[in-house]
Design a protein around this motif. Structure first.
Motif, PDB file in Angstrom:
ATOM      1  N   UNK A  84       0.804  -1.218   0.000  1.00  0.00           N
ATOM      2  CA  UNK A  84       0.000   0.000   0.000  1.00  0.00           C
ATOM      3  C   UNK A  84       0.842   1.276   0.000  1.00  0.00           C
ATOM      4  N   UNK A  85       2.053   1.213   0.560  1.00  0.00           N
ATOM      5  CA  UNK A  85       2.888   2.418   0.615  1.00  0.00           C
ATOM      6  C   UNK A  85       3.698   2.603  -0.661  1.00  0.00           C
ATOM      7  N   UNK A  86       3.647   1.651  -1.576  1.00  0.00           N
ATOM      8  CA  UNK A  86       4.416   1.729  -2.812  1.00  0.00           C
ATOM      9  C   UNK A  86       3.649   2.447  -3.909  1.00  0.00           C
ATOM     10  N   UNK A  87       4.365   2.774  -4.972  1.00  0.00           N
ATOM     11  CA  UNK A  87       3.759   3.410  -6.139  1.00  0.00           C
ATOM     12  C   UNK A  87       2.893   2.393  -6.879  1.00  0.00           C
ATOM     13  N   UNK A 147      11.196  -4.693 -10.714  1.00  0.00           N
ATOM     14  CA  UNK A 147      11.801  -5.644  -9.774  1.00  0.00           C
ATOM     15  C   UNK A 147      11.118  -5.556  -8.409  1.00  0.00           C
ATOM     16  N   UNK A 148       9.789  -5.338  -8.438  1.00  0.00           N
ATOM     17  CA  UNK A 148       8.933  -5.316  -7.244  1.00  0.00           C
ATOM     18  C   UNK A 148       9.251  -4.163  -6.294  1.00  0.00           C
ATOM     19  N   UNK A 149       9.890  -3.128  -6.823  1.00  0.00           N
ATOM     20  CA  UNK A 149      10.180  -1.944  -6.009  1.00  0.00           C
ATOM     21  C   UNK A 149       9.925  -0.685  -6.821  1.00  0.00           C
ATOM     22  N   UNK A 150       9.521   0.371  -6.134  1.00  0.00           N
ATOM     23  CA  UNK A 150       9.379   1.659  -6.792  1.00  0.00           C
ATOM     24  C   UNK A 150      10.763   2.252  -6.991  1.00  0.00           C
ATOM     25  N   UNK A 168      20.099   4.558  -8.190  1.00  0.00           N
ATOM     26  CA  UNK A 168      20.233   4.109  -6.798  1.00  0.00           C
ATOM     27  C   UNK A 168      19.480   5.070  -5.879  1.00  0.00           C
ATOM     28  N   UNK A 169      19.018   4.542  -4.768  1.00  0.00           N
ATOM     29  CA  UNK A 169      18.352   5.383  -3.777  1.00  0.00           C
ATOM     30  C   UNK A 169      19.379   6.241  -3.050  1.00  0.00           C
TER      31      UNK A 169
END
Length: 267
Positions: A84-87, A147-150, A168-169
């Motif tokens: 829920x907190x992801x894009x 890759x399952x990440x925002x 990179x973050x």
């Protein structure tokens, strides 16, 4: 060998949209990989989650993510809460800003991907976006679920296509370990000799310069052991997925985008 497309969606700049596909620019398919086997039976060894105290296997439905807040004390988070907190995965690369080309240091670049128009309808829109970035010497910045990440992504025109880099973050890039003494003097004679050495050793770039010798030796050793073994039947390739696209009047979309921008500007 044809490249395998692993993402399909849309490239969007204001009201101009193009159906696109994304393919990793690098591959590890040629890397030697091994399975872990039981030496006695030659059967593959399975990896399972087990309880650290009871040592009993834990079923998937009983596994939950926990954030440690003390010794043997965790905050539990369900997969739905984390998602829920992801894009939202909208399958759209919406370019929201541009930065001068070359202004982002290389250390922020993560993985490169080839971005290409997916059908004939989107070619014109794709090319217009690419050439506009080239003309202004900028790269586009957007966000995307990969890759399952925002992830923040950078779009860089290159030749007839666009390279999409995941970035990179901020907390993944460390500060430099130390700064050099700017007052240190260099021996001019030593510098002259070093410059001459560098010039003599300068060659044209070739991928052969970065080949992995260990992989080459491993493959040679495996081929020697394979001579007496039967070859496994090749796996069937999945059928290609058909894509669809919408017909777009790019000129009208650009005029509407510019008109909308003018309407937001104070007069």
């Amino acid at each position: 060998m044809a490249r395998q497309t692993f993402w399909k969606g849309y490239l969007k700049l204001s009201l101009v949209t193009a159906a696109v596909s994304l393919t990793p620019a690098t591959t590890e398919s040629n890397k030697v990989r091994f399975h872990v086997l039981n030496r006695q039976t030659r059967n593959r060894v399975e990896s399972r989650y087990v309880d650290s105290v009871t040592h009993k296997p834990v079923a998937d439905r009983d596994q939950v993510k926990g954030y440690p807040r003390g010794e043997d004390d965790y905050v539990l988070l369900e997969d739905e809460e984390i998602e829920e907190v992801g894009l939202e995965s909208t399958r759209t690369i919406d370019i929201d800003s541009f930065v001068p080309r070359g202004s982002i240091d290389w250390i922020w670049y993560d993985k490169p991907h080839f971005l290409a128009p997916e059908d004939k309808v989107g070619v014109e829109a794709f090319c217009v976006i690419r050439e506009a970035m080239k003309a202004n010497d900028v790269v586009g910045i957007a966000r995307l679920v990969l890759y399952r990440r925002e992830r923040a992504v950078l779009l860089e025109p290159q030749g007839k296509g666009i390279i999409l880099w995941t970035l990179r973050y901020g907390d993944e890039v460390r500060e430099p370990v130390a700064e050099l003494d700017s007052k240190a003097e260099i021996d001019s004679k030593l510098l002259t000799l070093m410059k001459q050495l560098v010039k003599e050793e300068t060659k044209d770039w070739s991928p052969a310069m970065v080949q992995d010798p260990i992989q080459k030796r491993l493959k040679s050793m495996i081929r020697g052991k394979q001579k007496s073994l039967k070859k496994a039947a090749p796996a069937k390739k999945p059928a290609p997925v058909k894509s669809t696209g919408n017909v777009i009047n790019i000129m009208d979309a650009l005029k509407k985008s510019l008109a909308a921008d003018d309407g937001r500007k104070p007069h």
